[in-house]
Structures are given as structure tokens and as C-alpha cells.
Scaffold this active site. Structure first.
Site, short mmCIF file in Angstrom:
data_model
loop_
_atom_site.label_atom_id
_atom_site.label_comp_id
_atom_site.label_asym_id
_atom_site.label_seq_id
_atom_site.Cartn_x
_atom_site.Cartn_y
_atom_site.Cartn_z
N SER A 579 7.72 7.18 0.35
CA SER A 579 8.64 6.05 0.25
C SER A 579 9.36 6.11 -1.09
O SER A 579 8.82 6.64 -2.08
CB SER A 579 7.88 4.72 0.36
N TYR A 592 1.12 -1.35 -2.57
CA TYR A 592 1.89 -0.40 -1.75
C TYR A 592 2.53 0.67 -2.64
O TYR A 592 2.43 1.87 -2.36
CB TYR A 592 2.96 -1.16 -0.96
#
Length: 702
Positions: A579, A592
Site C-alpha cells: 500500500s 495498518y
């Protein structure tokens, strides 16, 4: 462990002809109907094997006159799935005129070059070399099938006498001859001289039958096969294959052994072309590989040309004792066993080659027989590997029948070579389309049920790879499989449920992949979650869940895939779908972001160790892939909207406007990037990060 059991008896082949359906059909449609019915049962003919034909009166487009046209299955194709455009159409008067051109056996192959000049109605479907065999039999409808029961009789040493005993004059008999123009003339002569015949058995090859109508031809074909099956069942000697020699291992142990052997074999036979594998432990196979006669019969080779063209003339029997199942010993002996097989195959080519013969082809075995375990088959694609195994089961059935009532006779070596290295077969191989960029590759995609996972799988399938999808959500996984079957077909796509945070389940996923396809070339680690919370509200549970899935999970899958690729010794590629958040911190998503950063660094660490064994590891960093994403359908969407102080319905537009290019990032965009990094197009890249985020200056890699 269990003793080998007898193979289960099958019900007699039954007619599927429906008069109500057939009544609405034209003659060409009746030929198609008959062909599909015959091809629907592998006991009648094997996949891609057999031919059907009909002589039909049609209007000539040039003269306006009625002419007789031969409709016959064209080159290639399968009777079970053939369509009308799979048939060649040829003028019968021109085919008959070819007799004046025939110059004898030494000029057989030139007759094939004349067939295009006989084409009716500019039909582009190429006529097969079997066309004369149908054309010259003086009957309106002709079937040529390869039923196991008939070939068992055809492959007996006393085949001619048994044909008379079993069929009582209903079938004629011709000695072995390679299919071609001269054999067509011999079929014509025998059928003409004995007009009461219903068909002819070709020694070591198969069955021709005929009739005045499509239905009568179909039912005569089935009648002859049933008669052969009944006679064999009543007369076959027991015990079959000389009786039981070895125990059969339990199913779970058989699968585990096959899964361990397949990557090792695959690596050793994929130097020039990547191979895909298939494992078969059906009752027929287990009975054969556990028998006293295994080694003796396997060495004789197959009889029917259709069989050995798919399987090579003989298999490799691995030295394995199921009563003392030492798999490591088999692995240690693979190099010696394979080299001995290759040397034998090259010697066969040297002994039999003609001045015009093609050079020796891949000398590796296709079929591998393992006592107490089953059969492995390897080929350039999964379907071909599976079908090769099915063809060898046909050969097993033939050997069971022939040796049970007489003495099985394989095709003479020179005859086998002359078909395997026939210049017409070589020309067919040269016409094969160029393989796709990922042909022969096996990919494992985690998080396969999600939007990105499915898009990646679709891209890889379209490029020729076989794909194993895994996901923790069983229902979503089945839905994804149903979607992807339309892209890759049943041979190329498979699924296995698994939780990547469980070491045992990860091992089970990798074992299933090896057992299904033979090994692993591409890992796409894509499983994921998303969570957002201010630091002070981030619980240990939230933190640990991110670490478990995005770090530990990627470690377990990466480690397992690395071990498998290293064992194969043919390299590989891993692509981690991380990501933008792995490079750029975001407020309110510490768990995250930290996990994604660890994921990227893990990929770099594996890249360092992988380079020495040809395993490349790269990262794709998406950002805001909203459409088709299961993550964005849940709480993450609301959390990110709240964090950015916008309405959740405006989330996609918000991220589009935030990007430098003002574009939305779609799952298909990620799939393109994954494909690039997984393919040879990026063969000199490892340890790299590719952002697919429509432009985010903060995420520029440095």
C-alpha cells in the site's frame, strides 16, 4: 495400508439417441448430434480421438447441381465438443479422382497435399489424414472410434482369430498399418468384398463401423463396443495383471507423497519448457501400479497411436516400495532415473530415425508410475497433462483386457517412431500457435476472492498461467471461481480455503497447489485488511490483527513459497501487494501503516536471499482502490471518510481529486502491475516498489 482392489464395474454403454430431437435435424446436424453423443463417453473414444463422417447430397454453389459431399471431422478437435464448423467438407467426385494420382506407399504423404483441392464451399477447416479412410468406405455414415474394449482385442497377439470368435463375422479385420491413403483403399476393398460387414477392426488401433443412417451407424458402433466389453468381462483371467504385488497406501498419504515428488520432478524436466503436472490415483491406476506385471507391461509400451502420441511410447516406473515408503530415497534417485530414461529415448530415436526425420524432441517422460501411490503426468499445460493421464488409463484398460484373454502386444518400435516423428505430425506441431507469456507457469494468489485478487487472477489466466486462489472466505472464494472459470476453464483455475495466519493452513495451501499443478512459479501475496483509529484508540487487538495478517501472514506464505521454488530450481517471482501507506504515514491508521511498511521491508529481505536461486521479489503499492474492493465495502470506508471529514458517498471522488493525475485506481490497474512484475518482462528487476496510485508525491520512492 490396503491391498489393491478390483476396479469397479461400469454399467454397459447405453444409447442416448433421442428420435424427437433428431427428427428436426438436417444430415449435417445429425452428424454433429451423433458425434457429440459418441464423444460424451470416454469408453467410446478418448478425448480428441476418433472421427465421424457422413456423405451428404448438397447443391453445388458454382454449378447449381446436386453433388455428393463428404462431411468428416477436420484436423484437431474433440468429438464431444465439436461444432459444425469443426467438420471438413470435400467433393466425393474429386476424392475418387485422387485414386489416379496415387503412386504407392512411398508417396503416401503427398496425397494429403491434394485434399485442399477437394474442398467444398471454400471450407477453411483443414481435412485430416484420416479423410481417405472415411471417403472410400462405400457407406453413407462411418464412425472410427478408439474404445478400450475394442483396442484390447486389437492389441492381442491372436487379434484376428478373436475378432472372428467374438463378433461372428460382423466385423472384418485388417493388420496394423499407419493411417493414410493406402489404408483407405484397403478399407474400401474389404468393405466392398464383404458387403454384409458392419465394420472392421484395425489391429493395434481401433474400430470402423458404418450404417445407412446416422442413427443406425451410432447404434451399430455401440453394439460392437458392448459385445466386446461383455466378452472380455466373461473371459478375462483372474487375477488381473498377474495379481497384487504391493499394498496401496491410504488416500491422504498418496496425495502427500505426490505433492512432495511433483515439484522435484517438475524442476528437473522444465529446463527448456515449463511443465505442469497432474496426479491420478483412480482405481484403474492403483490396480496397475500395484500389480506383479507393472514393470513388464509398462516396458512394452502402448498400442494405439492416439495413446502414445499423448504419452510417449512408454512411461517411467519410479522405484518406490509402499511397504517402506521412503520418499527421500526416491528424490535422491530422480536424477539417475530421469537420465536413464532420456538416454533410452534418445537411443530409440537414433535406432529408428529416417534421413528425413525431425530432430529428437523433449526426451523427458510424460507418464510416471508410482507403486502404491498412483500416476503423475507432465506436459506443457494442465489440460494436456490431465488428458495424457487419461490416455494412459485407456492404455491400462487395453493391457488389462488383452493380457487377460490372450497376450498383449505393443506397437512395434519402428512403427511407433514412424508415427511419433511423422513429418505430417511435425508439420502440425509447427503450426501450433505461439504460447502465451505465462504458459506453463503456476500462480498462487492470496486474498483471491477480493476485487484485486480476482483482477490479478484474471490477468494471469489471460496470459496463460494456471492459478490457485486462496481466501479465508469460502463462499466468496467459490463465487470468484465461478467468475474466473469463464476466463481460464476448469483446468487452469482452482481454489483452496485457507487462513494465512495459520502455519499449518499455509502449508496445506502450498501442498494443494503442488498437487494440483505440479509446483509454483508465481506468488501474489494480496490478502489484506484495513483498519483506522487514532493512536490512543488503537487496541492491542487491532494492532495484533494487522500484524498477524499483513506481516506474519505474508511471512508464512512467502517462506513456504520460497522453499517450494528453491526445491524446483527453476526460479520464480513473488509480488507483494502492499500500500501507499507503507511509504507514507497516515494519521489515524498507525497499526495498518506500520504493518504495510513491515510488509514492504519483508519483500526486500526475501529479494536478497532469493536472488541467488533466481527468485525475484517486488512490491506493488496501490492507493484508494475503491471499486470492487471488499475492504472499502466495510468499516474502512466510513473510517477514512470520517478521518478526512467527508461524506462516505464522496470517498472515491475525494481520492481521485487528491491524486496528481486526477484518476481513479481500479483493480485492473493493480493486476497489470502485478503481471509485469511476475512475468519475464521484468526479468531483471527484484527488490523494487511500483506505485499504482495515480500520483502521490509523498509516496515517491527514494
Amino acid at each position: 495400508m490396503t491391498a489393491n482392489s478390483q476396479t469397479p464395474a461400469q454399467p454397459p454403454i447405453a444409447s442416448k439417441w433421442d428420435d424427437a430431437v433428431a427428427a428436426k435435424m438436417s444430415e449435417p446436424e445429425l452428424l454433429l448430434y451423433r458425434s457429440n453423443l459418441l464423444g460424451s463417453d470416454l469408453r467410446v473414444t478418448n478425448f480428441g480421438g476418433g472421427n465421424t463422417s457422413a456423405k451428404v447430397t448438397m447443391r453445388d454453389h458454382l454449378t447449381g447441381e446436386d453433388v455428393q459431399v463428404l462431411w468428416v471431422k477436420g484436423s484437431g478437435g474433440d468429438l464431444g465438443s465439436i461444432k459444425l464448423d469443426g467438420f471438413s467438407t470435400l467433393y466425393m467426385d474429386k476424392l475418387n479422382a485422387l485414386k489416379k494420382r496415387y503412386r504407392g506407399l512411398e508417396h503416401e504423404d503427398e496425397m494429403v497435399d491434394y485434399l485442399p483441392h477437394c474442398t467444398f464451399n471454400l471450407n477453411p477447416r483443414a481435412a485430416s489424414i484420416d479423410t481417405p479412410l472415411h471417403a472410400y468406405i462405400p457407406k453413407a455414415h462411418v464412425d472410427h472410434m478408439h474404445p478400450d474394449a475394442i483396442i484390447a482385442i486389437a492389441a492381442c497377439a491372436d487379434s484376428k482369430r478373436l475378432t472372428e470368435v467374438i463378433f461372428g463375422g460382423q466385423l472384418g479385420w485388417l493388420p496394423w498399418q499407419r493411417p493414410g491413403y493406402d489404408l483407405g483403399l484397403k478399407l474400401e476393398a474389404l468393405a466392398t468384398s464383404q458387403p454384409n460387414l458392419k465394420g472392421i477392426i484395425l489391429e493395434g488401433h481401433g474400430l470402423f463401423t458404418w450404417g445407412d443412417t446416422a442413427k443406425s451407424c451410432y447404434e451399430i458402433t455401440l453394439d460392437m463396443i458392448r459385445l466386446a466389453e461383455q466378452w472380455l468381462n466373461e473371459n478375462i483371467k483372474q487375477p488381473v495383471f498377474g495379481g497384487v504385488k504391493t499394498v496401496t497406501l491410504p488416500a491422504e498419504q498418496r496425495a502427500a507423497i505426490a505433492a512432495k515428488l511433483m515439484p522435484a520432478l517438475r524442476g528437473r524436466i522444465s529446463a527448456d519448457e515449463r511443465k505442469l503436472g497432474d496426479f491420478n490415483d483412480s482405481a484403474e491406476v492403483l490396480q496397475f501400479v500395484g500389480s506383479n506385471d507393472l514393470v513388464k507391461l509398462a516396458a512394452l509400451g502402448t498400442s494405439c497411436p492416439d495413446h502414445f502420441l499423448r504419452t510417449k511410447i512408454r512411461p517411467l516406473v519410479l522405484d518406490f516400495d509402499p511397504s517402506n515408503p521412503d520418499v527421500d530415497a526416491v528424490l535422491a534417485g530422480l536424477d539417475t532415473a530421469l537420465e536413464a530414461y532420456r538416454a533410452d529415448y534418445r537411443a530409440y530415436h537414433e535406432r529408428c530415425k529416417r534421413p528425413t526425420s525431425p530432430a529428437v524432441r523433449d526426451a523427458n517422460p510424460i507418464i510416471y508410475l508410482i507403486p502404491g501411490v498412483g500416476m503423475l503426468s507432465f506436459a506443457k499445460d494442465k489440460a494436456t497433462a490431465r488428458i495424457a493421464g487419461e490416455f494412459y488409463i485407456n492404455a491400462i484398460n487395453v493391457m488389462r483386457g488383452a493380457n487377460g484373454v490372450d497376450k498383449y502386444v505393443g506397437l512395434p518400435e519402428q512403427e511407433a517412431f514412424d508415427i511419433e516423428y511423422w513429418l505430417l505430425e511435425e508439420a502440425k506441431l509447427q503450426r501450433m500457435p505461439k504460447p502465451k507469456s505465462l504458459a506453463g507457469r503456476v500462480a498462487l494468489v492470496t486474498g483471491g476472492a477480493g476485487g484485486i485478487g480476482q483482477a490479478v487472477a484474471r490477468q494471469l489466466l489471460q496470459e496463460g498461467a494456471c492459478v490457485m486462489l486462496t481466501d479465508i472466505d469460502a463462499a466468496a472464494l467459490e463465487e470468484a471461481k465461478a467468475n474466473l472459470l469463464k476466463v481460464g476453464g476448469k483446468d487452469a483455475i482452482a481454489t483452496v480455503q485457507g487462513n494465512i495466519t495459520s502455519e499449518s493452513e499455509v502449508e496445506a495451501v502450498l501442498t494443494a497447489t503442488a498437487l494440483r499443478f505440479g509446483g509454483l512459479d508465481i506468488l501474489v501475496s494480496n490478502a489484506g485488511i484495513a483498519s483506522a483509529a487514532p493512536l490512543e484508540d488503537t487496541t492491542l487487538e487491532i494492532w495484533q490483527r494487522n500484524q498477524d495478517i499483513l506481516v506474519t501472514g505474508y511471512f508464512l506464505v512467502g517462506r513456504g513459497a520460497f522453499r517450494l521454488m528453491k526445491q524446483q530450481k527453476i526460479g520464480g517471482a513473488m509480488v507483494f501487494v502492499a500500500s501507499k501507506n507503507g511509504l507514507v504515514a497516515s494519521a489515524g491508521a498507525s497499526a495498518y501503516c506500520t504493518a504495510k511498511a513491515a510488509e514492504i521491508h519483508l519483500a526486500r529481505c526475501i529479494a536478497l536471499e532469493g536472488a541467488a536461486v533466481g527468485v525475484r521479489v517486488n512490491v506493488v503499492n496501490p492507493d484508494a482502490v475503491i471499486r470492487g474492493s471488499r475492504i472499502w465495502d466495510g468499516k474502512w470506508k466510513e473510517e477514512r471518510a470520517a478521518s478526512n471529514k467527508i461524506d462516505s458517498d464522496n470517498i472515491e471522488e475525494f481520492y481521485r481529486q487528491r491524486s496528481m493525475l486526477k484518476l481513479s485506481v481500479l483493480p485492473e490497474d493493480i493486476a497489470e502491475a502485478v503481471y509485469f512484475l511476475a512475468s519475464d518482462k521484468s526479468g531483471k528487476s527484484t527488490g523494487n516498489v511500483l506505485n499504482v496510485d495515480a500520483g502521490n508525491a509523498a509516496a515517491f520512492t527514494r
